[in-house]
Enzyme design. Structure first.
Site, PDB file in Angstrom:
ATOM      1  N   GLU A 252       0.835  -1.206   0.000  1.00 55.53           N
ATOM      2  CA  GLU A 252       0.000   0.000   0.000  1.00 55.53           C
ATOM      3  C   GLU A 252       0.866   1.252   0.000  1.00 55.53           C
ATOM      4  O   GLU A 252       0.624   2.195  -0.754  1.00 55.53           O
ATOM      5  CB  GLU A 252      -0.920   0.002   1.236  1.00 55.53           C
ATOM      6  CG  GLU A 252      -1.718   1.299   1.376  1.00 55.53           C
ATOM      7  CD  GLU A 252      -2.797   1.260   2.461  1.00 55.53           C
ATOM      8  OE1 GLU A 252      -2.929   0.228   3.147  1.00 55.53           O
ATOM      9  OE2 GLU A 252      -3.512   2.258   2.592  1.00 55.53           O
ATOM     10  N   ARG A 278      -2.685  34.646 -15.181  1.00 60.15           N
ATOM     11  CA  ARG A 278      -3.291  35.613 -14.260  1.00 60.15           C
ATOM     12  C   ARG A 278      -2.400  36.847 -14.107  1.00 60.15           C
ATOM     13  O   ARG A 278      -1.222  36.711 -13.733  1.00 60.15           O
ATOM     14  CB  ARG A 278      -3.490  34.946 -12.889  1.00 60.15           C
ATOM     15  CG  ARG A 278      -3.980  35.858 -11.802  1.00 60.15           C
ATOM     16  CD  ARG A 278      -5.399  36.247 -12.015  1.00 60.15           C
ATOM     17  NE  ARG A 278      -5.923  37.050 -10.907  1.00 60.15           N
ATOM     18  CZ  ARG A 278      -7.084  37.665 -10.941  1.00 60.15           C
ATOM     19  NH1 ARG A 278      -7.859  37.560 -12.020  1.00 60.15           N
ATOM     20  NH2 ARG A 278      -7.511  38.362  -9.907  1.00 60.15           N
ATOM     21  N   GLN A 289       8.415  36.882  -7.340  1.00 63.10           N
ATOM     22  CA  GLN A 289       9.298  35.870  -6.750  1.00 63.10           C
ATOM     23  C   GLN A 289       8.549  34.958  -5.763  1.00 63.10           C
ATOM     24  O   GLN A 289       8.841  33.768  -5.669  1.00 63.10           O
ATOM     25  CB  GLN A 289      10.456  36.582  -6.045  1.00 63.10           C
ATOM     26  CG  GLN A 289      11.619  35.650  -5.781  1.00 63.10           C
ATOM     27  CD  GLN A 289      12.720  36.343  -5.002  1.00 63.10           C
ATOM     28  OE1 GLN A 289      12.470  37.109  -4.076  1.00 63.10           O
ATOM     29  NE2 GLN A 289      13.945  36.080  -5.379  1.00 63.10           N
TER      30      GLN A 289
END
Ligand SMILES: Cc1cc2nc3c(=O)[nH]c(=O)nc-3n(C[C@H](O)[C@H](O)[C@H](O)COP(=O)(O)OP(=O)(O)OC[C@H]3O[C@@H](n4cnc5c(N)ncnc54)[C@H](O)[C@@H]3O)c2cc1C
Length: 390
Positions: A252, A278, A289
């Site tokens: 798992e 954007r 930055q």
């Protein structure tokens, strides 16, 4: 020259084929399924036809006979293509902690009986270890199995909590205690047929749990009340449960987590695209930055997590069960997965909180990783104890 980080071209092709399939057939409708907490039945059938339900299972039992690394590559492709992370979880639980343990530990009869049904997706599998009062302390479980005097059956009594696929599973691997021992003593794994959709007498789902993330993956509390199981349905021998459970949890922590690598890739691509599009203060936010550093760290986290997961799968392919490597991969991937999903929301600003952008869902879905399959705290304990030898 032994160190080789590349996938073969066939493995790359499998990854890409699964990604394309999942993008087309699994992703659509993810938003609605998340809202309604609905399982993608149609997607399950299509994924089964595509051959995703029994990838590493040998062909003689109805699987694809893929090696572990190819299976991992397919799981990464699934995560990249399918935005329905609940579906990815359900498929992973079915394959990695139900079908694989039966393949690894089952008798020839059990493999012939159950694997073709699981590998074809006709039956859904689950793994029942956690109980309401035994989570991290999994071996403190209280579910009991008693042999009938004629030696033909076990009678199972107890409750399992948070079981992925539990409410819709046809088979649950149930960890129970035989005899009066404590801890690992007497732990035994049973293959339990639930009779879904008409549950057999003695089996019931006490509740389908409503969750914050992975909402399209059904999670349930399962109750066993004098459930009669044929004695032949013991997996891997009475008293060998601890060994099987540790092995299954190692699978798992190596393979079930692989789709998260694909989801992280998808999230990073989404964040890059959005930050370039954007604009604020007259320029793309990618020019700031503060945003660049988030994107840079997302890439670093992704690549580091990828190689830990790849290494874990590679070890399995070599036949090595490394509890340590699996815990390292699982811990790191879970923690950075949450960080990445959080940063993705932050990069998207207010839109990151709006459902249709599918970013907030990524954060909700990411939360499970540091809980399921053993919490981050427990992974740290395993890692520390292994290297300290205490
Ligand atoms: C959506 C979902 C799906 C799941 N699917 C399955 C499944 O298919 N099968 C299955 O068997 N289980 C499943 N689980 C259960 C999961 O494995 C457990 O929730 C997990 O192991 C933690 O157990 P718990 O919730 O009881 O928390 P607890 O064990 O009660 O832990 C509570 C907190 O205490 C901390 N803690 C506990 N013990 C220690 C310790 N010794 N040292 C330090 N910190 C500690 C934990 O890290 C955690 O922060 C699932 C859970 C969820 C939420």
């Amino acid at each position: 020259m032994a160190l080789d980080f590349s996938l073969t071209s066939e493995q790359e092709q499998v990854m890409e084929a699964v990604r394309k399939f999942a993008e087309k057939e699994i992703s659509p409708g993810s938003i609605e399924r998340d809202i309604n907490g609905e399982f993608h039945w149609e997607g399950w059938k299509k994924a089964a036809e595509f051959g995703l339900m029994g990838m590493p299972i040998p062909e003689e039992y109805g699987g694809q006979g893929y090696d572990v690394i190819t299976t991992m590559a397919a799981m990464v492709g699934l995560g990249k293509g399918s935005k329905d992370q609940g579906f990815n979880l359900s498929l992973g639980a079915h394959l990695v902690i139900c079908a694989i343990p039966i393949w690894q530990w089952g008798t020839e009869e059990q493999k012939k009986k159950y694997l073709p049904k699981l590998a074809s997706g006709e039956w859904i599998g689950a793994f029942g270890l956690t109980e309401p009062n035994a989570g991290s302390d999994a071996f403190g479980l209280r579910t009991k199995a008693e042999l009938t005097p004629d030696g033909k059956y076990y009678i199972l009594n107890g409750t399992k909590m948070f079981i992925t696929n539990g409410p819709i599973a046809n088979i649950v691997l149930v960890a129970a205690r035989v005899g009066e021992g404590r801890g690992a003593r007497g732990l035994t794994v049973f293959i339990v047929e639930t009779g879904y959709p008409n549950y057999v007498e003695g089996f019931s789902v006490a509740q389908k749990l409503d969750k914050v993330g992975m909402r399209s993956s059904p999670t349930g509390e399962l109750v066993f009340e004098d459930l009669k199981i044929p004695a032949g349905n013991v997996l891997g021998g009475v008293g060998n449960g601890a060994m099987i459970l540790i092995d299954s949890l190692t699978w798992e922590r190596s393979l079930l987590i692989a789709p998260a690598i694909g989801s992280m890739e998808l999230g990073l691509e989404r964040a890059i695209k959005y930050s370039l599009e954007r604009e604020q203060f007259g320029k793309p936010i990618a020019k700031f930055q503060a945003i660049q550093h988030k994107i840079a760290m997302m890439k670093v986290y992704l690549e580091a997590a990828r190689w830990l997961v790849y290494k874990s799968a590679w070890l399995r392919e070599q036949g090595i069960q490394s509890v340590l490597d699996a815990s390292i991969a699982k811990l790191f991937l879970s923690e950075v997965g949450i960080k990445m999903a959080f940063d993705e929301v932050q990069i998207h600003g207010g839109y990151g909180l709006i459902r249709e952008y599918e970013v907030e869902r990524g954060l909700r879905d990411a939360l499970l990783a540091s809980i399921g399959g053993g919490t981050s705290e427990i992974q740290k304990t395993i890692i520390a104890r292994t290297i300290l030898g205490v």
